[in-house]
Design an enzyme around this catalytic site. Structure first.
Site, mmCIF file in Angstrom:
data_model
loop_
_atom_site.group_PDB
_atom_site.id
_atom_site.type_symbol
_atom_site.label_atom_id
_atom_site.label_comp_id
_atom_site.label_asym_id
_atom_site.label_seq_id
_atom_site.Cartn_x
_atom_site.Cartn_y
_atom_site.Cartn_z
ATOM 1 N N ASN A 1 39.360 48.658 39.226
ATOM 2 C CA ASN A 1 40.247 48.233 40.310
ATOM 3 C C ASN A 1 40.680 46.802 40.042
ATOM 4 O OD1 ASN A 1 41.447 47.397 42.699
ATOM 5 N ND2 ASN A 1 40.153 48.743 43.939
ATOM 6 N N ASP A 2 41.859 46.681 39.457
ATOM 7 C CA ASP A 2 42.395 45.376 39.066
ATOM 8 C C ASP A 2 42.484 44.391 40.222
ATOM 9 O OD1 ASP A 2 43.025 45.193 36.383
ATOM 10 O OD2 ASP A 2 44.881 46.320 36.602
ATOM 11 N N CYS A 3 42.477 44.918 41.413
ATOM 12 C CA CYS A 3 42.735 44.085 42.588
ATOM 13 C C CYS A 3 41.464 43.722 43.343
ATOM 14 C CB CYS A 3 43.713 44.790 43.507
ATOM 15 S SG CYS A 3 45.292 45.015 42.696
#
Ligand code: GLC
Ligand code: GLC
Length: 868
Positions: free
Chosen positions: A490-492
């Site tokens: 999850n890049d965020c």
């Protein structure tokens, strides 16, 4: 239905499900029947080096290998209206000007049809008795994009028409092309040969490169243009381009400004007469204009164009014949047989670089993305997967971290984004094991591949895999769980970024050194990757190494079960202060899908009922009719300690949309628990073909997966975005082919381990595996849906559920009956209990010298043995 090519049979179309088009399954085409789709609906041309994006109105652009550094034609992203430049052909019929693809003139057509097929798009437009069909494709193995053009007079009177082609050249470096006009307006150059039939875009070919782009016409031309200002007019848009409206070309030569290629073709057509020729867009890397002219000559006869088109069809027939299914669900069939495999090839080739949502400039190839893309691609062209794995490994650093992205043309890591995404290294293990299982080729493990910061240091691929595990193992926080770094899958989820400065990137801001934020998702992925590596070692006969890795896995499993269970599901993370993320105790963001998926897939919760409980919580808390949402409740305000995830409005993207990539993980997790009904429901919820019924809400293409579907908390629930380039493609294929249908490549053969819903009585799979074609007939007489109770190979009974490798390539008939408790498939194998007296370490962190060879003692620091 009037058809231009009588050789293509008119298909029996099933009743039109959506308002915009319909699947023609027999032809492997999606047929769009009106041009004003809810968004431009995209297809890709090309399969090797030359790629084109092509929408249902002909919009898009073409590039060679690298959408940023070698862009051949220009696109204006986020144009008004969307998608307003592309491969356009104008027809001037007695002063009425129209386009077969409707755009850009948008002159109303009597008939329009766009058929997106595998690597080609055919657009048919008809008006006032004239039918024009454009068929765009790139023949396999060539750097040539062909626009086969057929014009037919189906009216009662003879016609004199003029056709005008249009290709707007990009000055190769796409970012420069759209930002640096003080230079680009002065450098454009062209050369015109054969009275305008051969137009060459020659910008910069004299200095540091020799290349040219050809835009040619295989038929005699009546004129040409190369200056956009002449062809379009300074104050005009492409929908009112001056030359097509006037009906004659300007024969302009561009000096700077905006070079284009345009041909005028005059046609006289008697009633019933038809003419076929082609426009050819080609990239010539070396050899300049003479090579370009040879290419044009090669396609001067319509027969050679048809032969090239047939070759493309043969290429796809061969690829898709590796996996075909007949089963009771037409969505499963259609996606697995055709569209999902097709999307897997495109995502493999393009990673996340060039779509209608990715400009081809920013991202290049992603490390985690490309490794996952291999999972859905490796059965198609294993040799390319092999090379990709080695390329990816070469962007790993000696300490085990990886460049998050690299540029395909240069294969250099992107230093702006750098490394420190702590899930990245583990995906290399997952892709490599998938490759070896598919091919049996263990020689890849001994391939010498250096590290990005120590390219001369000889290491083999196996050393990289060890380094990936040891990287994770060596970087753990107070709960014994892996540190997250800048973000995990999850890049965020940016637990170390603490950004209050709007002008910086969430991904790269923040100091990850010394932080203690931990990821449960990476822990689950580690369980999975460690089991994979241990399995590989067992296959290689290296029991000691297998046991060493299994002990490391066991230690991680203990940490997960001791620290990461929240009561009804697995926590998502611990933040930089050590507080839980994704806990019932949080006010928002109480449950996340990723950690449920990866803990279960990694084998956590198998013995203590937690796996089932976690998936039950996913069903209760995250499942929606549009798929499984990523997180609930969504974040209603920005949280500096969580980062970008809380910057999205509720229900969008990582903040609680149905982030489709995660859904097949849950399908696979249900399969692990023998729950075929839930597995199929999960599969179908995001299945684009099944979304067709709600297409006006969904909006994206109904034939390929999208990255995200707005979640229940969004203002527009059910609306998809970011179609085509998504890890969903590979995982959806794995979840369907290996999870539901249970055709699982393994080191010593194909394993048969289906998990289907009870009501399915049978299904049939054709699978080409290591040169042998298996015709697998699976019956489910008692409605159990899983567990192989009998297996017969060419009439011989085989114990267990592994199809032994066959020496000859003749088709092998396999009969499978389901209904007994499942035999242990590899994914269900849980490593032995940990022996507390033995150290549980993987790999070493030394960066000096070549790893010790296989015979070397495995010390406390766990030296990675080499295969080489
Ligand atoms: C995008 C990225 C991928 C990431 C995902 C979730 O799809 O390409 O790397 O895992 O978003 O943030
Ligand atoms: C992923 C996410 C996106 C984020 C991006 C940053 O693609 O999906 O939300 O902005 O990563 O690189």
């Amino acid at each position: 239905m009037a058809r231009i090519h009588p050789d293509v049979p008119t298909p029996k179309l099933e009743a039109m499900a959506g308002r915009f088009g319909v699947f023609d399954d027999a032809a492997r085409e999606y047929v769009i029947e009106r041009p004003d789709t809810p968004l431009p609906w995209l297809n890709y041309l090309g399969q090797d080096e030359l790629f084109g994006l092509c929408t249902n109105t002909g919009g898009g652009y073409t590039f060679w290998r690298d959408a940023r550094l070698r862009r051949l034609t220009r696109y204006r992203y986020n144009d008004v209206p969307l998608d307003s430049v592309g491969r356009y052909v104008y027809v001037n019929d007695g002063g009425t000007v129209w386009n077969p693809g409707w755009k850009p003139t948008k002159t109303p057509l009597d008939r329009y049809e766009c058929r997106h097929g595998l690597g080609y798009t055919r657009i048919l437009g008809a008006k006032d008795g004239i039918e024009a069909e454009l068929c765009f494709f790139v023949p396999p193995g060539e750097n040539v994009e062909i626009w086969r053009t057929t014009v037919r007079n189906s009216g009662a009177e003879a016609k004199d028409l003029s056709l005008f082609s249009y290709a707007e050249f990009c000055l190769y470096e796409a970012l420069n092309d759209m930002t640096n006009y003080q230079r680009t307006y002065s450098i454009g150059e062209v050369e015109v040969e054969r009275a305008g039939a051969a137009i060459f875009h020659t910008t910069e070919h004299r200095e540091r490169r020799e290349h040219v782009t050809l835009f040619g016409c295989t038929r005699e031309v009546a004129g040409y243009d190369t200056s956009r200002d002449t062809f379009v007019g300074i104050d005009n848009g492409l929908h009112e381009a001056a030359v097509p409206l006037a009906g004659h070309a300007g024969c302009s030569i561009a000096h700077g400004w905006n070079p284009i290629g345009a041909h005028q073709v005059d046609l006289h057509l008697e009633p019933g007469a038809e003419e076929t020729f082609a426009f050819v867009l080609a990239y010539v890397d070396e050899g300049g204009t003479p090579v370009g002219l040879e290419l044009l000559d090669r396609y001067s006869e319509p027969a050679s164009v048809d032969e090239a088109f047939a070759r493309l069809g043969g290429f796809w027939d061969d690829l898709l014949s590796r996996f075909q299914v007949e089963c009771p669900d037409r969505h499963v069939e259609r996606m697995l047989d055709t569209w999902n495999q097709y999307q897997c090839l495109v995502t493999f080739n393009l990673s996340r670089s060039a779509s209608l949502f990715e400009t081809g400039i920013g991202r290049g190839m992603g490390f985690r993305d490309s490794n996952q893309d291999i999972l859905g691609f490796v059965h198609l062209i294993p040799d390319q997967a092999r090379q990709r794995i080695l390329d990816l490994a070469a962007t790993q650093l000696a300490d085990g971290t990886c460049f998050h992205q690299y540029q395909p043309l240069t294969r250099e890591g992107n230093t702006d984004i750098g490394g420190g995404f702590n899930d990245d290294p583990l995906w290399l293990v997952v892709s490599t094991c998938a490759y070896v299982k598919e091919t049996g080729d263990t020689s890849i493990l001994g391939e010498a591949v250096g590290y990005a910061d120590a390219p001369d240091r000889e290491a083999d691929l196996l050393h990289h895999l060890e380094r990936s595990l040891s990287y994770t193992q060596a970087r753990r926080g107070p709960h014994g769980l892996p540190l997250i770094g800048h973000a995990d899958w999850n890049d965020c989820l940016n637990l170390n970024c603490f950004s209050t400065e709007p002008n910086e990137s969430f991904q790269t801001a923040g100091d990850v050194e010394g932080s203690v934020a931990e990821s449960v998702m990476i822990a689950g992925l580690f369980l999975y990757a460690a089991r994979e590596l241990a399995g590989l070692y067992r296959h290689l006969g290296r029991t000691d190494d297998a046991e060493r890795v299994e002990r490391a896995r066991e230690e991680m499993l203990e940490a997960v079960e001791a620290e990461a269970w929240d009561g009804d599901w697995y926590l998502r993370a611990f933040d930089a202060e050590g507080r839980p993320v994704g806990s019932h105790a949080c006010d928002e963001g109480q449950i996340f899908v990723e950690s449920q998926a990866w803990c279960v897939l990694g084998g956590a919760g198998a013995d203590n009922g937690r796996a089932r409980r976690a998936l039950g919580s996913v069903s209760r808390r995250l499942a929606t009719p549009d798929g499984i949402a990523l997180v609930q409740p969504t974040y209603s305000r920005y949280r500096v300690e969580l980062g970008e995830i809380s910057s999205y409005p509720p229900g969008y993207k990582e903040n609680g949309s149905v982030f489709c990539h995660t859904n097949p993980w849950i399908t696979l997790a249900w399969c692990l628990l023998d729950d075929g009904a839930n597995a199929l429901d999960t599969y179908l919820a995001i299945c684009p073909s099944a979304r067709e019924e709600r297409i006006e809400t969904y909006r994206c293409e109904p034939y390929v997966y999208a990255q995200t579907i707005a979640g229940p908390d969004a203002a527009t629930p059910g609306e998809a975005k970011n179609s085509w380039l998504t890890g969903t493609a590979a995982w959806a294929f794995v979840s369907g082919a290996q999870g539901l249908l249970g055709i699982v490549p393994d080191y010593d053969g194909l394993r048969i381990d289906p998990c289907i819903p009870g009501p399915w009585e049978s299904f049939h799979v054709t699978r080409r595996f290591r040169g042998t074609v298996y015709e697998i007939e699976v019956r489910n007489p008692d409605g159990v849906g899983h567990g192989v109770s009998s297996l017969a190979v060419d009439g011989r009974t085989v114990e267990g559920n592994l199809l032994p490798l066959e020496a000859d390539a003749g088709p092998v008939a396999v009969g499978v009956v389901l209904g007994s408790p499942r035999s242990a498939a590899p994914i269900r194998r849980v490593a032995g209990r940990r022996d507390p007296t033995r150290p549980a370490t993987v790999g070493s962190d030394d960066v000096e010298g070549r790893p010790r060879s296989a015979g070397a003692a495995v010390g406390a620091v766990g030296e990675p043995p080499s295969v080489g």
